[in-house]
Design a protein around this motif. Sequence first.
Motif, PDB file in Angstrom:
ATOM      1  N   ALA A  43      23.716   1.410  94.375  1.00 14.50           N
ATOM      2  CA  ALA A  43      24.766   2.118  93.630  1.00 14.50           C
ATOM      3  C   ALA A  43      25.926   2.469  94.567  1.00 14.50           C
ATOM      4  O   ALA A  43      27.097   2.268  94.230  1.00 14.50           O
ATOM      5  N   VAL A  44      25.592   2.972  95.761  1.00 16.17           N
ATOM      6  CA  VAL A  44      26.643   3.315  96.730  1.00 16.17           C
ATOM      7  C   VAL A  44      27.401   2.046  97.145  1.00 16.17           C
ATOM      8  O   VAL A  44      28.628   2.028  97.235  1.00 16.17           O
ATOM      9  N   CYS A  45      26.646   0.969  97.373  1.00 22.55           N
ATOM     10  CA  CYS A  45      27.288  -0.304  97.745  1.00 22.55           C
ATOM     11  C   CYS A  45      28.241  -0.780  96.651  1.00 22.55           C
ATOM     12  O   CYS A  45      29.331  -1.285  96.947  1.00 22.55           O
ATOM     13  N   LEU A  46      27.819  -0.624  95.391  1.00 21.09           N
ATOM     14  CA  LEU A  46      28.674  -1.091  94.300  1.00 21.09           C
ATOM     15  C   LEU A  46      29.967  -0.284  94.249  1.00 21.09           C
ATOM     16  O   LEU A  46      31.071  -0.845  94.214  1.00 21.09           O
ATOM     17  N   VAL A  47      29.832   1.048  94.278  1.00 19.76           N
ATOM     18  CA  VAL A  47      31.022   1.896  94.160  1.00 19.76           C
ATOM     19  C   VAL A  47      31.974   1.664  95.340  1.00 19.76           C
ATOM     20  O   VAL A  47      33.176   1.426  95.158  1.00 19.76           O
ATOM     21  N   THR A  48      31.425   1.674  96.553  1.00 15.62           N
ATOM     22  CA  THR A  48      32.294   1.490  97.722  1.00 15.62           C
ATOM     23  C   THR A  48      32.845   0.064  97.775  1.00 15.62           C
ATOM     24  O   THR A  48      33.974  -0.156  98.210  1.00 15.62           O
ATOM     25  N   GLY A  49      32.050  -0.888  97.285  1.00 20.16           N
ATOM     26  CA  GLY A  49      32.525  -2.273  97.234  1.00 20.16           C
ATOM     27  C   GLY A  49      33.678  -2.419  96.247  1.00 20.16           C
ATOM     28  O   GLY A  49      34.659  -3.122  96.517  1.00 20.16           O
ATOM     29  N   LEU A  50      33.572  -1.731  95.104  1.00 19.48           N
ATOM     30  CA  LEU A  50      34.666  -1.789  94.124  1.00 19.48           C
ATOM     31  C   LEU A  50      35.923  -1.149  94.708  1.00 19.48           C
ATOM     32  O   LEU A  50      37.031  -1.654  94.530  1.00 19.48           O
TER      33      LEU A  50
END
Length: 389
Positions: A43-50
């Motif tokens: 989830a953290v990877c997705l948000v920071t990736g976005l």
Amino acid sequence: MASRTPKRAGPARPAFRPPAFRGRLHDPRTATAVGRWLGAAFAVCLVTGLISHYLQQPPDWLATRLPTRPVWVYAFTQGLHVATGLAAIVLLLVKLWAVYPRLFVWPPVTSPRHALERLSVALLVASAVFEVLTGLLNIVEWYPWPFGFVQTHFAVAWVVTGSLLLHVAVKAPEIGAHWSRRSAGTLTLPAEDAVDRRSLLLGTGVAVGVVTLTTVGQAFTPLKAFDLLAPRHPDHGPQGLPVNRTAAAAGVTVPALRDWRLEVTGPRPYVLTLDALRGLPQVAARLPIACVEGWSVDADWGGVRVRDLVERAGGRPGRDAVRVTSLETNGAYRVMEMGARYAEDPLTLLALALNGQPLTLDHGFPARIIAPGRPGVLQTKWVHRLEVL
Ligand SMILES: Nc1nc2c(c(=O)[nH]1)N[C@H]1C(S)=C(S)[C@@H](COP(=O)(O)O)O[C@H]1N2
Ligand SMILES: [Mo]
């Protein structure tokens, strides 16, 4: 003569017998306990990736609204992206170990629903492994594949997200039953395994901790002394700063710079020599370079405000975006655009100096962009043209 007794036919043996797994921690409680952390990391990877994606390629409506403060916003979000991605590698390995006996369930498919469920798990595993692997290879700048990293890593992130949501939905009852040590389902598991499971989870936590501690110093400088495994060390490089793309790699050579001029286009276009540029009011700013690969370093920059250059060309600070072109002959980061908010920011510089010295060639001599809160790939080096848009 002894009479031969005909061999009696025994019960038919199945053609294939799935392997038996005696390891006792391949159970839903272990899978849930590790899965929770893995889910959080993704989830953290997705948000920071976005965040990283839309800072680099904002749609028009967003381009003028991107924040320039805090100046370290991207150093933080991208440092977190890479740190959680690295932690996810450990968690993913443990999670796959916990559940891999399920790969051999027999019969392999019992119903259409079961087939779909297995298919979604296959998709989840494949896409999750793909994401952490491509991310890992990207931070060591090794691209042993024919596709573009950025687009593919972004697209497959959605496959992970979709199949993960589906997986959580399908497994919700089991996850709920094993959410914590005291959950209803967990109580039915053999109690003597709890000690082993705690050791496994503790070991997993320690492994995540070690991976994090030995890499996070690339972005979080108080821990830089422990930065043993990250490919970049914040202090290693000319002028105390790493270099991702050297002048040689970018095809920028000293002879190519002999006739260097800064061209600024707009309602009142002009051209400046390096001496003329040095003669303009110089501004100092302490700003980080924050690379998409996770490392970041604060540095003292000196140069001319982009805002001043825009005004001089008849542009309207706060209204006009700026396109920046590098001398670099090819490469994905030769041309960069910055929205009006970056262009008008008093900390956005066309930098001529780094840590008290003129820029070295590898850091973008004669002039480069440094702007607050932006990904490193947009801090264009070897600048020779600004266009007020
Ligand atoms: N023209 C140009 N500028 C560029 C790049 C590039 O490939 N071409 N790489 C960028 C990347 S990926 C980073 S992280 C920063 C690094 O700046 P440094 O080499 O001065 O540390 O420069 C950026 N500027
Ligand atoms: Mo970068």
